[in-house]
Design a protein around this motif. Structure first.
Motif, PDB file in Angstrom:
ATOM      1  N   ALA A  33       0.820  -1.201   0.000  1.00  0.00           N
ATOM      2  CA  ALA A  33       0.000   0.000   0.000  1.00  0.00           C
ATOM      3  C   ALA A  33       0.858   1.257   0.000  1.00  0.00           C
ATOM      4  O   ALA A  33       0.348   2.365   0.030  1.00  0.00           O
ATOM      5  CB  ALA A  33      -0.922   0.009   1.221  1.00  0.00           C
ATOM      6  N   ASP A  34       2.162   1.062  -0.007  1.00  0.00           N
ATOM      7  CA  ASP A  34       3.060   2.199   0.150  1.00  0.00           C
ATOM      8  C   ASP A  34       3.568   2.754  -1.171  1.00  0.00           C
ATOM      9  O   ASP A  34       4.130   3.830  -1.211  1.00  0.00           O
ATOM     10  CB  ASP A  34       4.268   1.805   1.018  1.00  0.00           C
ATOM     11  N   GLY A  35       3.408   2.004  -2.249  1.00  0.00           N
ATOM     12  CA  GLY A  35       3.922   2.489  -3.518  1.00  0.00           C
ATOM     13  C   GLY A  35       5.415   2.719  -3.489  1.00  0.00           C
ATOM     14  O   GLY A  35       5.901   3.803  -3.727  1.00  0.00           O
ATOM     15  N   HIS A  36       6.187   1.695  -3.178  1.00  0.00           N
ATOM     16  CA  HIS A  36       7.625   1.844  -3.001  1.00  0.00           C
ATOM     17  C   HIS A  36       8.280   2.340  -4.296  1.00  0.00           C
ATOM     18  O   HIS A  36       7.996   1.856  -5.390  1.00  0.00           O
ATOM     19  CB  HIS A  36       8.240   0.515  -2.573  1.00  0.00           C
ATOM     20  N   ALA A  37       9.175   3.293  -4.141  1.00  0.00           N
ATOM     21  CA  ALA A  37       9.813   3.901  -5.303  1.00  0.00           C
ATOM     22  C   ALA A  37      10.638   2.893  -6.079  1.00  0.00           C
ATOM     23  O   ALA A  37      10.656   2.903  -7.311  1.00  0.00           O
ATOM     24  CB  ALA A  37      10.685   5.077  -4.853  1.00  0.00           C
ATOM     25  N   ARG A  38      11.350   2.018  -5.378  1.00  0.00           N
ATOM     26  CA  ARG A  38      12.203   1.057  -6.076  1.00  0.00           C
ATOM     27  C   ARG A  38      11.367   0.100  -6.913  1.00  0.00           C
ATOM     28  O   ARG A  38      11.750  -0.262  -8.034  1.00  0.00           O
ATOM     29  CB  ARG A  38      13.050   0.290  -5.055  1.00  0.00           C
ATOM     30  N   LEU A  39      10.203  -0.299  -6.421  1.00  0.00           N
ATOM     31  CA  LEU A  39       9.325  -1.170  -7.193  1.00  0.00           C
ATOM     32  C   LEU A  39       8.760  -0.410  -8.393  1.00  0.00           C
ATOM     33  O   LEU A  39       8.614  -0.981  -9.481  1.00  0.00           O
ATOM     34  CB  LEU A  39       8.198  -1.682  -6.295  1.00  0.00           C
ATOM     35  N   GLY A  40       8.434   0.862  -8.212  1.00  0.00           N
ATOM     36  CA  GLY A  40       7.960   1.657  -9.334  1.00  0.00           C
ATOM     37  C   GLY A  40       9.017   1.815 -10.405  1.00  0.00           C
ATOM     38  O   GLY A  40       8.717   1.769 -11.603  1.00  0.00           O
ATOM     39  N   ALA A  41      10.270   2.014  -9.994  1.00  0.00           N
ATOM     40  CA  ALA A  41      11.351   2.124 -10.974  1.00  0.00           C
ATOM     41  C   ALA A  41      11.540   0.811 -11.725  1.00  0.00           C
ATOM     42  O   ALA A  41      11.812   0.804 -12.931  1.00  0.00           O
ATOM     43  CB  ALA A  41      12.646   2.530 -10.270  1.00  0.00           C
ATOM     44  N   ALA A  42      11.385  -0.314 -11.026  1.00  0.00           N
ATOM     45  CA  ALA A  42      11.484  -1.615 -11.694  1.00  0.00           C
ATOM     46  C   ALA A  42      10.374  -1.775 -12.727  1.00  0.00           C
ATOM     47  O   ALA A  42      10.609  -2.270 -13.839  1.00  0.00           O
ATOM     48  CB  ALA A  42      11.422  -2.738 -10.658  1.00  0.00           C
ATOM     49  N   ALA A  43       9.163  -1.349 -12.376  1.00  0.00           N
ATOM     50  CA  ALA A  43       8.053  -1.427 -13.326  1.00  0.00           C
ATOM     51  C   ALA A  43       8.333  -0.592 -14.570  1.00  0.00           C
ATOM     52  O   ALA A  43       8.010  -0.984 -15.691  1.00  0.00           O
ATOM     53  CB  ALA A  43       6.762  -0.961 -12.651  1.00  0.00           C
ATOM     54  N   TRP A  44       8.963   0.554 -14.391  1.00  0.00           N
ATOM     55  CA  TRP A  44       9.316   1.392 -15.543  1.00  0.00           C
ATOM     56  C   TRP A  44      10.302   0.676 -16.456  1.00  0.00           C
ATOM     57  O   TRP A  44      10.113   0.627 -17.683  1.00  0.00           O
ATOM     58  CB  TRP A  44       9.892   2.714 -15.042  1.00  0.00           C
ATOM     59  N   LEU A  45      11.350   0.086 -15.910  1.00  0.00           N
ATOM     60  CA  LEU A  45      12.339  -0.597 -16.743  1.00  0.00           C
ATOM     61  C   LEU A  45      11.750  -1.822 -17.432  1.00  0.00           C
ATOM     62  O   LEU A  45      12.175  -2.192 -18.524  1.00  0.00           O
ATOM     63  CB  LEU A  45      13.537  -1.020 -15.895  1.00  0.00           C
ATOM     64  N   LEU A  46      10.766  -2.470 -16.793  1.00  0.00           N
ATOM     65  CA  LEU A  46      10.147  -3.664 -17.369  1.00  0.00           C
ATOM     66  C   LEU A  46       8.997  -3.313 -18.305  1.00  0.00           C
ATOM     67  O   LEU A  46       8.246  -4.190 -18.721  1.00  0.00           O
ATOM     68  CB  LEU A  46       9.658  -4.582 -16.251  1.00  0.00           C
ATOM     69  N   ASP A  47       8.856  -2.021 -18.622  1.00  0.00           N
ATOM     70  CA  ASP A  47       7.867  -1.541 -19.582  1.00  0.00           C
ATOM     71  C   ASP A  47       6.442  -1.719 -19.086  1.00  0.00           C
ATOM     72  O   ASP A  47       5.509  -1.777 -19.877  1.00  0.00           O
ATOM     73  CB  ASP A  47       8.042  -2.227 -20.938  1.00  0.00           C
ATOM     74  N   GLU A  48       6.248  -1.792 -17.795  1.00  0.00           N
ATOM     75  CA  GLU A  48       4.912  -1.736 -17.203  1.00  0.00           C
ATOM     76  C   GLU A  48       4.693  -0.289 -16.772  1.00  0.00           C
ATOM     77  O   GLU A  48       4.644   0.037 -15.586  1.00  0.00           O
ATOM     78  CB  GLU A  48       4.819  -2.700 -16.024  1.00  0.00           C
ATOM     79  N   SER A  49       4.547   0.582 -17.765  1.00  0.00           N
ATOM     80  CA  SER A  49       4.652   2.017 -17.519  1.00  0.00           C
ATOM     81  C   SER A  49       3.490   2.565 -16.709  1.00  0.00           C
ATOM     82  O   SER A  49       3.665   3.461 -15.876  1.00  0.00           O
ATOM     83  CB  SER A  49       4.766   2.770 -18.843  1.00  0.00           C
ATOM     84  N   GLU A  50       2.267   2.078 -16.935  1.00  0.00           N
ATOM     85  CA  GLU A  50       1.127   2.574 -16.163  1.00  0.00           C
ATOM     86  C   GLU A  50       1.292   2.233 -14.686  1.00  0.00           C
ATOM     87  O   GLU A  50       1.028   3.054 -13.811  1.00  0.00           O
ATOM     88  CB  GLU A  50      -0.175   1.994 -16.715  1.00  0.00           C
ATOM     89  N   LEU A  51       1.723   1.008 -14.408  1.00  0.00           N
ATOM     90  CA  LEU A  51       1.984   0.617 -13.026  1.00  0.00           C
ATOM     91  C   LEU A  51       3.102   1.475 -12.444  1.00  0.00           C
ATOM     92  O   LEU A  51       3.037   1.907 -11.283  1.00  0.00           O
ATOM     93  CB  LEU A  51       2.359  -0.863 -12.965  1.00  0.00           C
ATOM     94  N   ALA A  52       4.122   1.736 -13.238  1.00  0.00           N
ATOM     95  CA  ALA A  52       5.240   2.555 -12.763  1.00  0.00           C
ATOM     96  C   ALA A  52       4.775   3.949 -12.390  1.00  0.00           C
ATOM     97  O   ALA A  52       5.150   4.486 -11.336  1.00  0.00           O
ATOM     98  CB  ALA A  52       6.325   2.624 -13.837  1.00  0.00           C
ATOM     99  N   VAL A  53       3.958   4.561 -13.238  1.00  0.00           N
ATOM    100  CA  VAL A  53       3.475   5.914 -12.950  1.00  0.00           C
ATOM    101  C   VAL A  53       2.694   5.933 -11.648  1.00  0.00           C
ATOM    102  O   VAL A  53       2.870   6.829 -10.808  1.00  0.00           O
ATOM    103  CB  VAL A  53       2.622   6.435 -14.121  1.00  0.00           C
ATOM    104  N   ARG A  54       1.835   4.933 -11.433  1.00  0.00           N
ATOM    105  CA  ARG A  54       1.043   4.900 -10.200  1.00  0.00           C
ATOM    106  C   ARG A  54       1.929   4.773  -8.967  1.00  0.00           C
ATOM    107  O   ARG A  54       1.778   5.530  -7.999  1.00  0.00           O
ATOM    108  CB  ARG A  54       0.047   3.737 -10.245  1.00  0.00           C
ATOM    109  N   LEU A  55       2.859   3.838  -8.993  1.00  0.00           N
ATOM    110  CA  LEU A  55       3.709   3.618  -7.830  1.00  0.00           C
ATOM    111  C   LEU A  55       4.620   4.808  -7.564  1.00  0.00           C
ATOM    112  O   LEU A  55       4.833   5.203  -6.408  1.00  0.00           O
ATOM    113  CB  LEU A  55       4.548   2.354  -8.027  1.00  0.00           C
ATOM    114  N   LEU A  56       5.157   5.393  -8.608  1.00  0.00           N
ATOM    115  CA  LEU A  56       6.065   6.525  -8.430  1.00  0.00           C
ATOM    116  C   LEU A  56       5.324   7.764  -7.942  1.00  0.00           C
ATOM    117  O   LEU A  56       5.843   8.533  -7.125  1.00  0.00           O
ATOM    118  CB  LEU A  56       6.801   6.810  -9.734  1.00  0.00           C
TER     119      LEU A  56
END
Length: 722
Positions: A436-459
């Motif tokens: 529930a915290d939207g960890h930045a490191r997980l969001g950055a991983a989503a960006w590199l893995l091309d899960e961009s919508e998920l990355a934007v939400r988490l970041l």
């Protein structure tokens, strides 16, 4: 102090005066005003600086005035950067705080820090000493005041708090301060005494011996029992020897400051508490607590200094590993990646068995270094270390399961973003759903893995917390990832907003990598929007900020932006030369992730520059180095590149020039169609040579940003997602 220049121009005098009326005596001001009025019929430029809102005597009328407001934090930071020796880290923060946007104070205090770096190692509320010139001027005026006034003025300099009313401290009265107010050193109103300039307070504070300052601090402390944080700081400012009682009081105030979001203030409290600690273990512990709080404040130099001091006073294994971990973080932000990687990997290896929290934090940061540098050796070293870090059976009580999982995912994405996606992507979404915290490191991983919508939400979720006061310095990496994720999803305005915020943050905290990333993200968006004339300065500024040979990811971004801009200008050979820097002749990428995002633009440039064979060989060799199923995005980019580089038929001298791009689309004929990223397409059937109007839409010029395929997704693979 008075500069008076006279020059004849067409037999008409020009008078220019540039100075500060605060330091001029009444006779000089009267002479200056008289001279100005005598020359009122002649062309005259008169520049005279003055404190406060009132003009100096003799200039109350007939002279236009301009009230200058304090500089913003960003502008003050830029002024500091323009100095010959700009302050860094904690000293920079103190200069910004004490100058309060005053340009003269910013310049003078930065000169003092450059001459004596140890001068900044004080409590933030304790003023930095001014330069000798200003100190001598104010000391003379201070010494001419009556004794009670000097005592009251020193108390005001020691207190310097808006809530310190004239009645709060014995001797600090309006009557005692009246001569100082007449001398324009201080103002007294209902909120208490206020110095007319930050440097006046600094000069008064340092005009007396330490014993007098200490006595004033103790007197002020006696009136602040109900304000424990200021009470503790005044006691600490009066202490010369270690004192555990005062150190404990400061540690308690640090916890209060941390709860209020003041990470930098809390770090200073811990540091001063360490200096007053009689025991070496307490000293090291408090230094590392200060370093931990200086991390979100973004003070890399300060963090390294604190951790190095802790290493020097302790032999405790946990404290030493923690200190080395902090040093590794500081080395990353100090652009010393080789040293950072070696330090972090060694910490992860040594801490893995006994201190898993430290180990997983270290290996996660090592993954960041591996991505930024992009070297095969660095990525291999991080993965090899990760493979040896297994969960203990049974897990230890302090086993950081969430941290370990996030670190694994981040390293997996940072070192090999295109491989084994069938297993990685579902696990990424499960992890994102479980936090529930939207960890930045997980969001950055989503960006590199091309899960961009998920990355934007988490970041975005991470930034909502990192924008809090005192922890903004920790948001640089998150802003950098968000700006690229927004570009990938077509949110260009949000990407530019994130870049501006990152640039301001980098200017305030001297984060060169964050500044370079912001410049390059802005350059990419401007290039896609057709603002190619603005791209070159941004790219040059980014490459001047960081070492392109070490930051391969930034170098690849720079070549990509410059290449797109060159193509938009019609400089096809230049564009191809720049984009071909993304790969060598054998297809080895300059950067294992960023280079592949420009592969379709490289192909388009080759078409326009007539380098089909050379580029086709390079592209095929490059694609052979990644997983056969690298993900929808790279699959589309690869298909586009191959379509662009297909061997064209040999035209007859009279036949119209065919479209250089033929991408087959399911359900449609394979007749002429154009979605080339460079030049003009055929625009219709029958081989018409009419330029395709879509090429007046700059965002169609790149294949690097494509929507994720799905129901209803666009088939034109050069359009950004909505």
């Amino acid at each position: 102090m008075l500069t008076l220049l006279s020059r004849l121009s067409e037999n008409r005098p020009l008078l220019v005066v540039a100075d500060d009326a605060q330091w001029l005596d009444r006779g000089s001001l009267d002479t200056l005003a008289f001279a100005a009025r005598r020359l009122e019929s002649e062309p005259l430029v008169l520049l005279l600086g003055a404190r406060g809102n009132l003009p100096p005597a003799g200039f109350e009328r007939d002279f236009p005035d301009l009230l200058l407001k304090p500089l913003s934090t960003q502008d003050a930071g830029r002024l500091l950067d323009a100095q010959p020796h700009p302050p860094r880290g904690r000293a920079r923060e103190q200069v910004l705080a004490q100058a309060a946007g005053n340009p003269m104070a910013l310049i003078e205090l930065s000169q003092m820090i450059a001459a004596d770096p140890a001068a900044g190692r004080r409590w933030a509320a304790e003023p930095l000493p001014p330069t000798d010139r200003l100190a001598a001027i104010i000391a003379a005026r201070y010494g001419a005041l009556p004794g009670p006034t000097r005592e009251a003025l020193l108390l005001a300099a020691v207190a310097d708090s808006p809530d310190m009313t004239a009645a709060a401290v014995s001797g600090l009265t309006a009557a005692a301060l009246a001569p100082a107010e007449t001398a324009s050193l201080i103002r007294v109103d209902r909120s208490g005494p206020q110095f007319t300039h930050p440097l006046v307070r600094a000069a008064v504070y340092h005009a007396v011996p330490f014993a007098e300052r200490a006595a004033a601090h103790l007197k002020i402390a006696g009136s602040l029992h109900e304000q424990p944080d200021r009470y503790a700081w005044h006691l600490a400012a009066a202490a010369l020897e270690p004192d555990e009682h005062v150190a404990s009081l400061l540690e308690e105030t640090a916890a209060q400051a941390q709860r209020r979001g003041g990470a930098a203030a809390a770090a200073r409290a811990y540091e001063r508490a360490a200096e007053l600690s009689p025991g070496e273990r307490d000293q090291a512990r408090r230094l590392l607590a200060a370093a931990a709080l200086a991390l979100p404040a973004g003070q890399a130099d300060w963090v390294q200094e604190l951790a190095s001091r802790a290493l020097a006073v302790t032999e405790d294994l946990q404290l030493r590993l923690t200190a080395r971990l902090r040093i590794g973080w500081a080395l990353i932000w100090s652009n010393r990646h080789a040293d950072a990687l070696a330090t972090l990997i060694s910490v992860a290896q040594e801490a893995s068995a006994r201190l898993p929290g430290i180990a997983w934090d270290a290996i996660g940061q090592a993954g960041t270094v591996a991505y930024q540098t992009g070297t095969a050796e660095g990525r291999r070293a991080v993965r090899d270390t990760l493979d040896r870090m297994q969960q203990p059976a049974p897990p230890a009580a302090d086993w950081p399961a969430v941290l370990a999982d996030e670190s694994r995912m981040w390293i997996r994405a940072a070192t090999d973003p295109f491989g084994n996606r069938g297993e990685v992507i579902p696990r990424l979404h499960r992890m994102a759903d479980g936090t529930a915290d939207g960890h930045a490191r997980l969001g950055a991983a989503a960006w590199l893995l091309d899960e961009s919508e998920l990355a934007v939400r988490l970041l975005r979720e991470s930034l909502s917390r990192l924008r809090a006061p005192g922890v903004r310095g920790d948001s640089g990496a998150t802003l950098s990832a968000l700006q690229w994720a927004c570009i990938d999803t077509g949110r260009w305005d949000e990407a530019l907003a994130a870049s501006r915020e990152a640039a301001d943050l980098a200017a305030a905290y001297k984060m060169e990598a964050v500044a370079a990333s912001a410049d390059l993200a802005t350059a990419i968006v401007l290039a896609m929007r057709g603002g190619h004339d603005q791209v070159r300065p941004l790219v040059a500024n980014a490459l001047a900020t960081i070492d392109a040979a070490e930051y391969r990811g930034f170098a690849a971004r720079a070549w990509h932006a410059a290449g797109i801009a060159a193509l938009a200008e019609g400089s096809y050979l230049t564009g191809y030369a720049q984009l071909s820097q993304l790969f060598d002749a054998d297809g080895a990428p300059l950067h294992h992730h960023v280079s592949y995002l420009g592969i379709a633009d490289l192909a388009a440039a080759a078409v326009r520059a007539e380098r089909h064979l050379e580029a086709r060989t390079m592209v095929e060799r490059a694609l052979a180095r990644v997983d056969p199923a690298p993900g929808p995005r790279l699959e589309q980019l690869a298909a586009r590149a191959r379509g662009l580089l297909r061997s064209p038929p040999t035209p007859s001298p009279t036949s119209p020039r065919p479209c250089p791009t033929r991408l087959a689309t399911p359900g449609r004929s394979s007749g002429p169609s154009c979605s080339s990223t460079t030049g003009r397409g055929c625009g219709g059937s029958g081989g018409s040579t009419t330029p395709n109007p879509s090429w007046r839409r700059p965002w169609r010029r790149s294949a690097a940003w494509v929507p994720r395929p799905g129901p209803g997704a666009r088939r034109r693979n050069c359009e950004p997602a909505a």
